[in-house]
Design an enzyme around this catalytic site. Structure first.
Site, PDB file in Angstrom:
ATOM      1  N   ARG A  42     -11.598  -3.882   8.723  1.00 28.52           N
ATOM      2  CA  ARG A  42     -12.246  -3.936   7.405  1.00 28.52           C
ATOM      3  C   ARG A  42     -12.881  -5.310   7.171  1.00 28.52           C
ATOM      4  NH1 ARG A  42      -7.790  -0.704   5.840  1.00 28.52           N
ATOM      5  NH2 ARG A  42      -6.672  -2.435   4.893  1.00 28.52           N
ATOM      6  N   ARG A  43     -12.226  -6.366   7.701  1.00 29.41           N
ATOM      7  CA  ARG A  43     -12.808  -7.709   7.537  1.00 29.41           C
ATOM      8  C   ARG A  43     -14.091  -7.837   8.369  1.00 29.41           C
ATOM      9  NH1 ARG A  43      -9.000  -6.963   4.585  1.00 29.41           N
ATOM     10  NH2 ARG A  43     -10.775  -6.233   3.429  1.00 29.41           N
ATOM     11  N   LYS A  56     -14.374  -5.460  -4.807  1.00 26.04           N
ATOM     12  CA  LYS A  56     -15.553  -4.589  -4.676  1.00 26.04           C
ATOM     13  C   LYS A  56     -15.169  -3.250  -4.052  1.00 26.04           C
ATOM     14  CE  LYS A  56     -18.969  -8.281  -4.379  1.00 26.04           C
ATOM     15  NZ  LYS A  56     -20.009  -8.937  -3.554  1.00 26.04           N
ATOM     16  N   GLY A  57     -14.203  -3.252  -3.124  1.00 26.13           N
ATOM     17  CA  GLY A  57     -13.791  -2.013  -2.445  1.00 26.13           C
ATOM     18  C   GLY A  57     -14.126  -2.086  -0.972  1.00 26.13           C
ATOM     19  N   GLN A  92     -11.484  -0.910  -7.837  1.00 23.69           N
ATOM     20  CA  GLN A  92     -12.600  -1.184  -6.921  1.00 23.69           C
ATOM     21  C   GLN A  92     -13.929  -0.978  -7.666  1.00 23.69           C
ATOM     22  OE1 GLN A  92     -10.940   1.948  -4.727  1.00 23.69           O
ATOM     23  NE2 GLN A  92     -10.278   0.694  -2.981  1.00 23.69           N
ATOM     24  N   HIS A 143     -15.147 -13.209  -2.678  1.00 23.96           N
ATOM     25  CA  HIS A 143     -15.616 -14.465  -2.062  1.00 23.96           C
ATOM     26  C   HIS A 143     -17.076 -14.683  -2.403  1.00 23.96           C
ATOM     27  CE1 HIS A 143     -12.650 -12.389   0.481  1.00 23.96           C
ATOM     28  NE2 HIS A 143     -12.071 -13.559   0.516  1.00 23.96           N
ATOM     29  N   ASP A 185      -1.799  -2.299  -3.972  1.00 25.21           N
ATOM     30  CA  ASP A 185      -3.188  -2.310  -3.483  1.00 25.21           C
ATOM     31  C   ASP A 185      -3.817  -0.935  -3.689  1.00 25.21           C
ATOM     32  OD1 ASP A 185      -2.991  -4.917  -2.552  1.00 25.21           O
ATOM     33  OD2 ASP A 185      -2.685  -4.353  -0.458  1.00 25.21           O
ATOM     34  N   MET A 186      -5.157  -0.905  -3.681  1.00 27.27           N
ATOM     35  CA  MET A 186      -5.836   0.389  -3.788  1.00 27.27           C
ATOM     36  C   MET A 186      -6.443   0.751  -2.437  1.00 27.27           C
ATOM     37  SD  MET A 186      -6.229   2.875  -5.746  1.00 27.27           S
ATOM     38  CE  MET A 186      -6.023   2.442  -7.470  1.00 27.27           C
ATOM     39  N   ARG A 215      -6.175  -6.351 -10.549  1.00 30.45           N
ATOM     40  CA  ARG A 215      -6.986  -7.123  -9.597  1.00 30.45           C
ATOM     41  C   ARG A 215      -8.296  -6.353  -9.430  1.00 30.45           C
ATOM     42  NH1 ARG A 215      -4.931  -6.447  -3.905  1.00 30.45           N
ATOM     43  NH2 ARG A 215      -3.502  -8.169  -4.285  1.00 30.45           N
ATOM     44  N   LYS A 217       0.845  -1.204   0.000  1.00 28.52           N
ATOM     45  CA  LYS A 217       0.000   0.000   0.000  1.00 28.52           C
ATOM     46  C   LYS A 217       0.878   1.252   0.000  1.00 28.52           C
ATOM     47  CE  LYS A 217      -3.998  -1.917   2.341  1.00 28.52           C
ATOM     48  NZ  LYS A 217      -3.606  -3.292   1.996  1.00 28.52           N
TER      49      LYS A 217
HETATM   50  C1  LIG Z   1      -7.288 -10.874  -2.723  1.00 29.97           C
HETATM   51  C2  LIG Z   1      -8.032  -9.640  -2.295  1.00 29.97           C
HETATM   52  C3  LIG Z   1      -7.404  -8.415  -2.362  1.00 29.97           C
HETATM   53  C4  LIG Z   1      -8.088  -7.253  -2.010  1.00 29.97           C
HETATM   54  N1  LIG Z   1      -7.493  -6.025  -2.177  1.00 29.97           N
HETATM   55  C5  LIG Z   1      -8.192  -4.900  -1.930  1.00 29.97           C
HETATM   56  C6  LIG Z   1      -7.663  -3.613  -2.226  1.00 29.97           C
HETATM   57  O1  LIG Z   1      -6.533  -3.461  -2.694  1.00 29.97           O
HETATM   58  N2  LIG Z   1      -8.428  -2.532  -1.965  1.00 29.97           N
HETATM   59  C7  LIG Z   1      -9.708  -2.637  -1.447  1.00 29.97           C
HETATM   60  O2  LIG Z   1     -10.388  -1.619  -1.269  1.00 29.97           O
HETATM   61  N3  LIG Z   1     -10.218  -3.845  -1.142  1.00 29.97           N
HETATM   62  C8  LIG Z   1      -9.505  -4.975  -1.362  1.00 29.97           C
HETATM   63  N4  LIG Z   1     -10.064  -6.200  -1.087  1.00 29.97           N
HETATM   64  C9  LIG Z   1     -11.312  -6.276  -0.285  1.00 29.97           C
HETATM   65  C10 LIG Z   1     -12.549  -6.195  -1.141  1.00 29.97           C
HETATM   66  O3  LIG Z   1     -12.681  -4.893  -1.670  1.00 29.97           O
HETATM   67  C11 LIG Z   1     -13.810  -6.533  -0.340  1.00 29.97           C
HETATM   68  O4  LIG Z   1     -13.950  -5.642   0.724  1.00 29.97           O
HETATM   69  C12 LIG Z   1     -13.818  -7.953   0.219  1.00 29.97           C
HETATM   70  O5  LIG Z   1     -13.229  -8.851  -0.651  1.00 29.97           O
HETATM   71  C13 LIG Z   1     -15.255  -8.428   0.467  1.00 29.97           C
HETATM   72  O6  LIG Z   1     -15.977  -8.423  -0.725  1.00 29.97           O
HETATM   73  P1  LIG Z   1     -16.457  -9.739  -1.514  1.00 29.97           P
HETATM   74  O7  LIG Z   1     -16.167  -9.511  -2.946  1.00 29.97           O
HETATM   75  O8  LIG Z   1     -15.835 -10.938  -0.933  1.00 29.97           O
HETATM   76  O9  LIG Z   1     -18.024  -9.705  -1.398  1.00 29.97           O
HETATM   77  P2  LIG Z   1     -19.059  -9.497  -0.210  1.00 29.97           P
HETATM   78  O10 LIG Z   1     -20.338  -9.161  -0.899  1.00 29.97           O
HETATM   79  O11 LIG Z   1     -18.563  -8.573   0.840  1.00 29.97           O
HETATM   80  O12 LIG Z   1     -19.134 -10.928   0.398  1.00 29.97           O
HETATM   81  C14 LIG Z   1     -19.611 -12.058  -0.336  1.00 29.97           C
HETATM   82  C15 LIG Z   1     -19.531 -13.271   0.575  1.00 29.97           C
HETATM   83  O13 LIG Z   1     -18.163 -13.544   0.862  1.00 29.97           O
HETATM   84  C16 LIG Z   1     -17.977 -13.940   2.199  1.00 29.97           C
HETATM   85  N5  LIG Z   1     -17.165 -12.916   2.886  1.00 29.97           N
HETATM   86  C17 LIG Z   1     -16.794 -11.709   2.406  1.00 29.97           C
HETATM   87  N6  LIG Z   1     -16.030 -11.040   3.286  1.00 29.97           N
HETATM   88  C18 LIG Z   1     -15.938 -11.842   4.362  1.00 29.97           C
HETATM   89  C19 LIG Z   1     -15.286 -11.716   5.605  1.00 29.97           C
HETATM   90  N7  LIG Z   1     -14.587 -10.630   5.948  1.00 29.97           N
HETATM   91  N8  LIG Z   1     -15.388 -12.741   6.482  1.00 29.97           N
HETATM   92  C20 LIG Z   1     -16.087 -13.862   6.182  1.00 29.97           C
HETATM   93  N9  LIG Z   1     -16.727 -14.028   5.007  1.00 29.97           N
HETATM   94  C21 LIG Z   1     -16.652 -13.037   4.114  1.00 29.97           C
HETATM   95  C22 LIG Z   1     -19.356 -14.080   2.785  1.00 29.97           C
HETATM   96  O14 LIG Z   1     -19.798 -15.395   2.561  1.00 29.97           O
HETATM   97  C23 LIG Z   1     -20.162 -13.091   1.953  1.00 29.97           C
HETATM   98  O15 LIG Z   1     -21.524 -13.405   1.935  1.00 29.97           O
HETATM   99  C24 LIG Z   1      -9.415  -7.360  -1.491  1.00 29.97           C
HETATM  100  C25 LIG Z   1     -10.048  -8.606  -1.440  1.00 29.97           C
HETATM  101  C26 LIG Z   1      -9.391  -9.734  -1.842  1.00 29.97           C
HETATM  102  C27 LIG Z   1     -10.126 -11.043  -1.800  1.00 29.97           C
END
Ligand SMILES: Cc1cc2nc3c(=O)[nH]c(=O)nc-3n(C[C@H](O)[C@H](O)[C@H](O)COP(=O)(O)OP(=O)(O)OC[C@H]3O[C@@H](n4cnc5c(N)ncnc54)[C@H](O)[C@@H]3O)c2cc1C
Length: 302
Positions: free
Chosen positions: A283-284, A182-183, A158, A222, A129-130, A179, A95
């Site tokens: 954030r998680r 969603k953000g 994002q 995910h 990363d963003m 990559r 970052k």
């Molecule tokens: C490899 C990777 C790199 C990333 N890099 C960045 C980045 O550089 N900048 C940025 O802004 N964001 C980043 N993110 C985070 C991303 O923006 C989302 O906030 C995060 O991935 C959750 O979104 P989702 O697409 O999984 O969908 P969501 O709609 O949030 O979740 C879909 C499903 O996934 C599962 N899930 C999602 N999150 C969790 C969690 N925390 N704990 C347990 N289950 C979960 C649940 O089953 C949920 O119903 C990254 C994510 C990944 C996977």
């Protein structure tokens, strides 16, 4: 609820308290691969043995001095060299606020450049990363310049940002690896789509654009429904599995990670390590408040 966690993630006093409290460390262990580089590398080797690739993240953001930024650069240098030495299938993600972009953009660029050049020596790659939208323009400009020089770095887009479609078209034209996520930050309606279903639809639209016109995209989500839709799309379009990869976070949806990989698709895990775990952890929680219950149950059990 989401905004409460995201608000808490930016509270410096709480962050300091949590990161220095020994008992609070137990909170983070579900999502963080260890506090030292050796612990993280062992975790990466285990992920590789399971057939998945990694991207290693040394936790930390918004440093307050260029000495701290230099220490982060040195740690990342050790990561890149250890990945090469131990034959780990993976790269690093970093970052820009960790490299001092708020203090000196020139020094930040120089720090990141050294790392990208080191990775390039071994044919490896650095993902930038963003972060929040105040950094989007500067982050993309840095990636454009370093990519033109080295061909060894890539960006993150994002799907919640309104500007992202235009950015993807630009990145695709330049053949820069993207990559797509969603953000994860709290953004105002002026720059970001607020409705979750609309963000999901935009994710699918942008992912399809990357799959057809991009250079080896990383589809980071995910979201099982989205993944199914994209798998149907790649089959219909005859896009071979080696032209893209899925990416997920360490410790999240391990069942889905394995299932996709066993179905013949590439999967990379984002593996964070280090002491500065608090903002990442919050954030998680913001993404899935049910994690609070999961963690609370484990605390009572241990
Ligand atoms: C490899 C990777 C790199 C990333 N890099 C960045 C980045 O550089 N900048 C940025 O802004 N964001 C980043 N993110 C985070 C991303 O923006 C989302 O906030 C995060 O991935 C959750 O979104 P989702 O697409 O999984 O969908 P969501 O709609 O949030 O979740 C879909 C499903 O996934 C599962 N899930 C999602 N999150 C969790 C969690 N925390 N704990 C347990 N289950 C979960 C649940 O089953 C949920 O119903 C990254 C994510 C990944 C996977």
């Amino acid at each position: 609820m989401r905004s409460v966690f995201l608000f808490l993630s930016s509270n410096r006093n709480l962050r300091k308290f949590m990161e220095t409290s020994r008992s609070a460390h137990r909170f983070s262990s579900r999502f963080v691969a260890g506090s030292t580089l050796d612990e993280a590398l062992d975790a990466c080797e285990k992920v590789n043995r399971d057939g998945l690739m990694i991207t290693l993240d040394y936790l930390g953001e918004n440093v307050t001095s260029m000495d701290e930024a230099a220490a982060c650069r040195d740690m990342y240098m050790r990561c890149i060299q250890a990945i090469e030495r131990r034959g780990i299938k993976g790269n690093v993600s970093l970052k820009l606020t960790q490299f001092g972009i708020d203090l000196s953009e020139d020094a930040c660029r120089q720090n990141v450049r050294e790392l990208v050049c080191e990775a390039a020596k071994n044919g490896n790659f650095v993902r930038v990363d963003m972060e929040s939208s105040e950094y989007t323009e500067r982050t993309l400009n840095l990636v454009y310049d370093l990519y033109a020089e080295t061909k060894s770095c890539g960006a993150v887009i994002q799907a919640y940002l309104k500007r992202s479609e235009a950015d993807i078209e630009d990145l695709n034209r330049r053949r820069i690896r993207v990559r797509l996520c969603k953000g994860a930050y709290l953004e105002p309606p002026s720059v970001a789509i607020q409705d979750k279903a609309a963000v999901d639809r935009n994710y699918v639209k942008l992912a399809k654009k990357l799959l057809t016109d991009g250079n080896y995209p990383g589809l980071a989500t995910h979201d099982e429904r989205i993944i199914e839709e994209l798998l149907t799309f790649v089959q219909e379009q005859n896009i071979p599995p080696e032209r893209f990869e899925f990416q997920m976070l360490y410790g999240i949806r391990r069942d889905l990670q394995t299932r996709i990989n066993r179905a013949g698709y590439r999967m990379r895990l984002y593996v964070p390590f280090g002491e500065a775990w608090y903002p990442y952890f919050m954030r998680r929680l913001a993404e899935r408040p049910a994690n609070v219950l999961f963690i609370a149950r484990n605390l009572f059990r241990s």
